[in-house]
Design a protein around this motif. Sequence first.
Motif, PDB file in Angstrom:
ATOM      1  N   PRO A   1    -100.556  21.278 -73.810  1.00  0.00           N
ATOM      2  CA  PRO A   1     -98.733  21.403 -73.454  1.00  0.00           C
ATOM      3  C   PRO A   1     -98.369  22.129 -72.414  1.00  0.00           C
ATOM      4  O   PRO A   1     -97.901  23.540 -72.905  1.00  0.00           O
ATOM      5  N   VAL A   2     -98.382  21.993 -71.235  1.00  0.00           N
ATOM      6  CA  VAL A   2     -98.062  23.230 -69.915  1.00  0.00           C
ATOM      7  C   VAL A   2     -96.170  22.237 -69.293  1.00  0.00           C
ATOM      8  O   VAL A   2     -96.570  21.408 -69.022  1.00  0.00           O
ATOM      9  N   ILE A   3     -95.887  23.128 -68.946  1.00  0.00           N
ATOM     10  CA  ILE A   3     -94.618  23.121 -68.579  1.00  0.00           C
ATOM     11  C   ILE A   3     -94.464  23.521 -67.373  1.00  0.00           C
ATOM     12  O   ILE A   3     -94.375  24.870 -67.022  1.00  0.00           O
ATOM     13  N   GLU A   4     -93.649  23.090 -66.507  1.00  0.00           N
ATOM     14  CA  GLU A   4     -94.186  23.109 -64.550  1.00  0.00           C
ATOM     15  C   GLU A   4     -93.019  23.391 -64.141  1.00  0.00           C
ATOM     16  O   GLU A   4     -91.988  21.888 -64.456  1.00  0.00           O
ATOM     17  N   MET A   5     -92.789  24.333 -64.165  1.00  0.00           N
ATOM     18  CA  MET A   5     -91.617  25.034 -63.482  1.00  0.00           C
ATOM     19  C   MET A   5     -91.776  25.856 -62.115  1.00  0.00           C
ATOM     20  O   MET A   5     -92.312  26.939 -61.512  1.00  0.00           O
ATOM     21  N   GLY A   6     -91.399  24.362 -61.393  1.00  0.00           N
ATOM     22  CA  GLY A   6     -92.107  24.901 -59.601  1.00  0.00           C
ATOM     23  C   GLY A   6     -93.400  25.069 -59.612  1.00  0.00           C
ATOM     24  O   GLY A   6     -94.676  23.917 -59.992  1.00  0.00           O
ATOM     25  N   ARG A   7     -94.364  26.634 -59.183  1.00  0.00           N
ATOM     26  CA  ARG A   7     -95.439  26.392 -59.063  1.00  0.00           C
ATOM     27  C   ARG A   7     -95.557  27.541 -60.502  1.00  0.00           C
ATOM     28  O   ARG A   7     -96.889  27.756 -61.175  1.00  0.00           O
ATOM     29  N   ARG A   8     -94.699  27.624 -61.247  1.00  0.00           N
ATOM     30  CA  ARG A   8     -95.194  28.535 -62.672  1.00  0.00           C
ATOM     31  C   ARG A   8     -95.158  27.543 -63.962  1.00  0.00           C
ATOM     32  O   ARG A   8     -94.635  26.484 -63.703  1.00  0.00           O
TER      33      ARG A   8
END
Length: 64
Positions: free
Chosen positions: A39-46
Amino acid sequence: MYKNFDELPVMLSVAQAAETLGISTVSLYKLIKKDNTFPVIEMGRRKVIPKEHLKKWIESKISL
């Protein structure tokens, strides 16, 4: 650092999630890339990991 899962922030950094899982950040990045259920959310490179989704992911792995 944290005494129990409930004390964790709502959104964890990769470093915090790795510490929670007892693995290195490099290992967690490899896991994120390999396991499309993580469960990962990518916000740009973060990348951030929602605490409740991480808990459910861990529970699903334990029940296997």
